[in-house]
Design a protein around this motif. Structure first.
Motif, mmCIF file in Angstrom:
data_model
loop_
_atom_site.group_PDB
_atom_site.id
_atom_site.type_symbol
_atom_site.label_atom_id
_atom_site.label_comp_id
_atom_site.label_asym_id
_atom_site.label_seq_id
_atom_site.Cartn_x
_atom_site.Cartn_y
_atom_site.Cartn_z
ATOM 1 N N LEU A 1 0.832 -1.207 0.000
ATOM 2 C CA LEU A 1 0.000 0.000 0.000
ATOM 3 C C LEU A 1 0.868 1.260 0.000
ATOM 4 N N ILE A 2 2.006 1.185 0.681
ATOM 5 C CA ILE A 2 2.945 2.308 0.670
ATOM 6 C C ILE A 2 4.185 1.875 -0.101
ATOM 7 N N ASN A 3 4.428 2.571 -1.176
ATOM 8 C CA ASN A 3 5.570 2.231 -2.027
ATOM 9 C C ASN A 3 6.478 3.451 -2.143
ATOM 10 N N PRO A 4 7.568 3.456 -1.363
ATOM 11 C CA PRO A 4 8.477 4.605 -1.426
ATOM 12 C C PRO A 4 9.363 4.603 -2.671
ATOM 13 N N GLY A 5 9.211 3.575 -3.511
ATOM 14 C CA GLY A 5 10.037 3.485 -4.712
ATOM 15 C C GLY A 5 11.414 2.919 -4.395
ATOM 16 N N ILE A 6 12.156 2.617 -5.410
ATOM 17 C CA ILE A 6 13.481 2.048 -5.197
ATOM 18 C C ILE A 6 14.510 3.157 -5.020
ATOM 19 N N GLY A 7 15.515 2.872 -4.214
ATOM 20 C CA GLY A 7 16.572 3.840 -3.965
ATOM 21 C C GLY A 7 17.647 3.795 -5.033
ATOM 22 N N PRO A 8 18.628 4.686 -4.952
ATOM 23 C CA PRO A 8 19.692 4.752 -5.960
ATOM 24 C C PRO A 8 20.465 3.444 -6.101
ATOM 25 N N ALA A 9 20.767 2.775 -4.975
ATOM 26 C CA ALA A 9 21.545 1.538 -5.049
ATOM 27 C C ALA A 9 20.776 0.437 -5.763
ATOM 28 N N GLU A 10 19.481 0.320 -5.442
ATOM 29 C CA GLU A 10 18.674 -0.707 -6.088
ATOM 30 C C GLU A 10 18.427 -0.377 -7.559
ATOM 31 N N ARG A 11 18.310 0.893 -7.866
ATOM 32 C CA ARG A 11 18.147 1.288 -9.273
ATOM 33 C C ARG A 11 19.410 0.953 -10.066
ATOM 34 N N GLN A 12 20.562 1.202 -9.438
ATOM 35 C CA GLN A 12 21.826 0.863 -10.110
ATOM 36 C C GLN A 12 21.924 -0.645 -10.338
ATOM 37 N N ARG A 13 21.503 -1.420 -9.354
ATOM 38 C CA ARG A 13 21.554 -2.875 -9.488
ATOM 39 C C ARG A 13 20.631 -3.343 -10.611
ATOM 40 N N GLN A 14 19.435 -2.762 -10.699
ATOM 41 C CA GLN A 14 18.519 -3.119 -11.780
ATOM 42 C C GLN A 14 19.128 -2.797 -13.131
ATOM 43 N N ASP A 15 19.798 -1.654 -13.217
ATOM 44 C CA ASP A 15 20.449 -1.280 -14.469
ATOM 45 C C ASP A 15 21.562 -2.255 -14.819
ATOM 46 N N GLN A 16 22.343 -2.666 -13.826
ATOM 47 C CA GLN A 16 23.423 -3.628 -14.085
ATOM 48 C C GLN A 16 22.864 -4.961 -14.561
ATOM 49 N N LEU A 17 21.799 -5.427 -13.931
ATOM 50 C CA LEU A 17 21.205 -6.692 -14.339
ATOM 51 C C LEU A 17 20.634 -6.608 -15.747
ATOM 52 N N ARG A 18 20.037 -5.470 -16.074
ATOM 53 C CA ARG A 18 19.516 -5.293 -17.435
ATOM 54 C C ARG A 18 20.642 -5.375 -18.451
ATOM 55 N N ARG A 19 21.785 -4.748 -18.141
ATOM 56 C CA ARG A 19 22.926 -4.780 -19.063
ATOM 57 C C ARG A 19 23.523 -6.177 -19.151
ATOM 58 N N ILE A 20 23.634 -6.869 -18.010
ATOM 59 C CA ILE A 20 24.191 -8.219 -18.003
ATOM 60 C C ILE A 20 23.352 -9.161 -18.855
ATOM 61 N N ARG A 21 22.047 -8.949 -18.867
ATOM 62 C CA ARG A 21 21.137 -9.844 -19.601
ATOM 63 C C ARG A 21 20.963 -9.454 -21.070
ATOM 64 N N LYS A 22 21.814 -8.560 -21.542
ATOM 65 C CA LYS A 22 21.750 -8.135 -22.927
ATOM 66 C C LYS A 22 21.844 -9.334 -23.870
ATOM 67 N N PRO A 23 20.936 -9.437 -24.837
ATOM 68 C CA PRO A 23 21.003 -10.555 -25.792
ATOM 69 C C PRO A 23 22.335 -10.552 -26.531
ATOM 70 N N LEU A 24 22.844 -11.742 -26.750
ATOM 71 C CA LEU A 24 24.153 -11.888 -27.375
ATOM 72 C C LEU A 24 24.019 -12.706 -28.651
ATOM 73 N N PRO A 25 24.221 -12.085 -29.804
ATOM 74 C CA PRO A 25 24.109 -12.812 -31.076
ATOM 75 C C PRO A 25 25.377 -13.615 -31.359
ATOM 76 N N GLY A 26 25.382 -14.876 -30.967
ATOM 77 C CA GLY A 26 26.561 -15.693 -31.200
ATOM 78 C C GLY A 26 27.317 -15.925 -29.914
ATOM 79 N N SER A 27 28.629 -15.760 -29.938
ATOM 80 C CA SER A 27 29.453 -16.006 -28.755
ATOM 81 C C SER A 27 30.397 -14.844 -28.519
ATOM 82 N N HIS A 28 30.878 -14.754 -27.275
ATOM 83 C CA HIS A 28 31.766 -13.658 -26.878
ATOM 84 C C HIS A 28 32.840 -14.246 -25.977
#
Length: 336
Positions: free
Chosen positions: A52-79
């Motif tokens: 019911l009360i959602n203070p939103g995510i803080g800077p650290a959690e937002r940074q973590r979400q951004d890192q996870l989004r980048r880590i999960r970037k689709p990869l065409p082939g191999s790296h």
């Protein structure tokens, strides 16, 4: 009264530049899903009030979400990622192991860590303690290795990370040369999307030449001490002198802070490498890693885990179409 035909006629025709189904992701259409705090006081308030009360995510959690989004970037082939240093004792194998675990845990495709150390490397010891089957066994049977199942006979599993151990007999491991390394990588890149090579100590052995030739990303490991920083910088000097300036410019330097001193100017060490490379990541001292035993991600300190998430995100930023040497992971073969 408006009839069905009138309603149909009143519809606005679709725009020729209308978005595709790719825009309808879960985070895009589920209200507030990505803004539900999970940690800290924000997460406690959100859970205690049933949302019911959602203070939103803080800077650290937002940074973590951004890192996870980048880590999960689709990869065409191999790296292919090479982890290197001019000398041992700076945490190179630890960095390889933790990077592999973080990537494998947070991606949906296949990740493998290869120990290319010519001197009985310890990567498998740190991850699975399984060294009875090694890269030498794979090489001996490489002509009959045609599927993922075939490759899996020579690997062990740490979480979701596949591990290919180095030969433990020093007399045999010396024979692991550039040609053999490239033959192994030709097989691995057929079935794995990310291949991380623990390149061993030193830079002049034959397998290291193959590692650098095939690497799409380079990680150089050092430490914030006089000898550790000097070795890492000399590694960069050597690479530039041998025609790898572009890889140095795009490299990520990891400073393993197991040994630190108040007498060392950490900001100056960091600044030196920031001027020479793409990014610098500091890994704090961690009691779990300092034991030298099996590595388990849940036992890392939060700051250590965050450092490896940051490293993984930086490397994932470089995921994309491979260079001409690519043997892309074949989705049909991978399913074998």
């Amino acid at each position: 009264m408006t009839g069905p035909d009138d309603r149909t006629a009143a519809r606005t025709p679709p725009r020729p530049d209308a978005a595709t189904a790719a825009e309808l992701t879960e985070d895009a259409i589920v209200r507030f899903r990505s803004d539900r705090p999970q940690h800290g006081w924000r997460g406690a308030v959100y859970k205690a009030t049933g949302g019911l009360i959602n203070p939103g995510i803080g800077p650290a959690e937002r940074q973590r979400q951004d890192q996870l989004r980048r880590i999960r970037k689709p990869l065409p082939g191999s790296h292919q990622i090479a982890v290197s240093s001019i000398k041992g004792g700076v945490g190179k194998t630890t960095v390889t192991a933790c990077l592999g675990l973080v990537l494998a845990e947070n991606r949906g495709d296949r990740v493998i860590a290869l120990d290319a150390n010519p001197d009985a490397g310890t990567l498998a010891d740190r991850l699975t303690a399984e060294t009875s089957v090694t890269v030498r066994n794979l090489l001996d049977n490489i002509a009959s290795t045609h599927s993922l199942t075939d490759v899996a006979r020579y690997t062990s599993l740490a979480g979701r990370l596949q591990v290919l151990a180095s030969e433990q007999d020093p007399a045999m491991s010396e024979a692991f040369n550039r040609d053999e390394y490239e033959r192994v990588c030709e097989v691995l890149t057929r079935f794995y999307n990310v291949v991380i090579t623990d390149s061993g100590t030193g830079l002049v052995h034959s397998a290291m030449e193959g590692t650098l030739a095939l690497a799409d990303s380079l990680v150089v490991v050092g430490s914030p001490t006089v000898d550790g920083a000097s070795r890492a910088s000399k590694t960069l000097d050597w690479l530039i002198a041998h025609g790898h300036r572009a890889q140095v410019d795009n490299a990520v330097v990891v400073l393993s802070c197991d040994r630190t001193s108040k007498e060392v100017d950490l900001d100056r060490v960091r600044g030196h490498f920031e001027e020479r490379c793409r990014a610098v990541v500091e890994v704090p001292h961690d009691p779990h890693l300092a034991t030298g035993g099996r590595i388990e991600l849940p036992r890392l300190k939060p700051g250590t885990h965050d450092a490896f998430l940051g490293l993984a995100a930086l490397l994932a930023d470089g995921f994309g179409p491979r260079r001409a040497h690519d043997t892309a992971a074949d989705p049909v073969q991978s399913a074998s």
